[in-house]
Design a protein around this motif. Sequence first.
Motif, PDB file in Angstrom:
ATOM      1  N   LEU A  23       4.220   1.769  -2.455  1.00 35.26           N
ATOM      2  CA  LEU A  23       4.339   1.935  -1.008  1.00 35.26           C
ATOM      3  C   LEU A  23       5.056   0.705  -0.470  1.00 35.26           C
ATOM      4  O   LEU A  23       4.684  -0.423  -0.790  1.00 35.26           O
ATOM      5  N   ALA A  25       6.403  -1.186   3.038  1.00 36.75           N
ATOM      6  CA  ALA A  25       6.208  -1.158   4.488  1.00 36.75           C
ATOM      7  C   ALA A  25       6.721  -2.426   5.140  1.00 36.75           C
ATOM      8  O   ALA A  25       6.601  -3.512   4.585  1.00 36.75           O
ATOM      9  N   GLU A  30       2.768  -1.394   8.327  1.00 39.42           N
ATOM     10  CA  GLU A  30       1.838  -1.826   7.292  1.00 39.42           C
ATOM     11  C   GLU A  30       0.415  -1.265   7.450  1.00 39.42           C
ATOM     12  O   GLU A  30      -0.189  -0.890   6.447  1.00 39.42           O
ATOM     13  N   ALA A  33       0.489   2.197   5.936  1.00 40.53           N
ATOM     14  CA  ALA A  33       0.730   2.091   4.499  1.00 40.53           C
ATOM     15  C   ALA A  33      -0.510   1.575   3.772  1.00 40.53           C
ATOM     16  O   ALA A  33      -0.850   2.066   2.688  1.00 40.53           O
ATOM     17  N   ARG A  34      -1.203   0.615   4.357  1.00 44.71           N
ATOM     18  CA  ARG A  34      -2.420   0.075   3.737  1.00 44.71           C
ATOM     19  C   ARG A  34      -3.513   1.148   3.657  1.00 44.71           C
ATOM     20  O   ARG A  34      -4.236   1.236   2.672  1.00 44.71           O
ATOM     21  N   LEU A  37      -2.595   3.328   0.797  1.00 43.27           N
ATOM     22  CA  LEU A  37      -2.873   2.608  -0.443  1.00 43.27           C
ATOM     23  C   LEU A  37      -4.349   2.683  -0.804  1.00 43.27           C
ATOM     24  O   LEU A  37      -4.709   3.003  -1.935  1.00 43.27           O
ATOM     25  N   SER A  48       0.529   0.452  -5.494  1.00 41.47           N
ATOM     26  CA  SER A  48       0.677  -0.912  -5.006  1.00 41.47           C
ATOM     27  C   SER A  48       1.457  -0.879  -3.702  1.00 41.47           C
ATOM     28  O   SER A  48       2.188   0.074  -3.417  1.00 41.47           O
ATOM     29  N   LEU A  49       1.293  -1.929  -2.915  1.00 40.79           N
ATOM     30  CA  LEU A  49       1.933  -2.033  -1.616  1.00 40.79           C
ATOM     31  C   LEU A  49       2.831  -3.254  -1.600  1.00 40.79           C
ATOM     32  O   LEU A  49       2.408  -4.352  -1.973  1.00 40.79           O
ATOM     33  N   SER A  51       4.802  -5.380   1.059  1.00 40.14           N
ATOM     34  CA  SER A  51       5.053  -5.668   2.474  1.00 40.14           C
ATOM     35  C   SER A  51       6.305  -6.521   2.550  1.00 40.14           C
ATOM     36  O   SER A  51       6.380  -7.569   1.913  1.00 40.14           O
TER      37      SER A  51
END
Length: 72
Positions: A23, A25, A30, A33-34, A37, A48-49, A51
């Motif tokens: 992901l 963002a 964010e 997206a979080r 996640l 995983s993210l 940023s």
Amino acid sequence: MKSSTVQRILKCLGHRPGEGVLLVADPSSEPFARACLQQALADGIEASLLSIPARAAVAEALKGAACAVLFG
């Protein structure tokens, strides 16, 4: 976020069981997206993210991803 929502998003993107998800963002997206996640991890999906303050790092990060969700 509901598990079914994350599953529908991934299905629309062609995600297959066993594939990881990246992901990506920017700061404004964010929080959403979080939430995605956290639900993906709770569903047992390797996720995983990333940023990014600037979009320059996206291409490099995407090289190893079978499926990616970009917010922004």
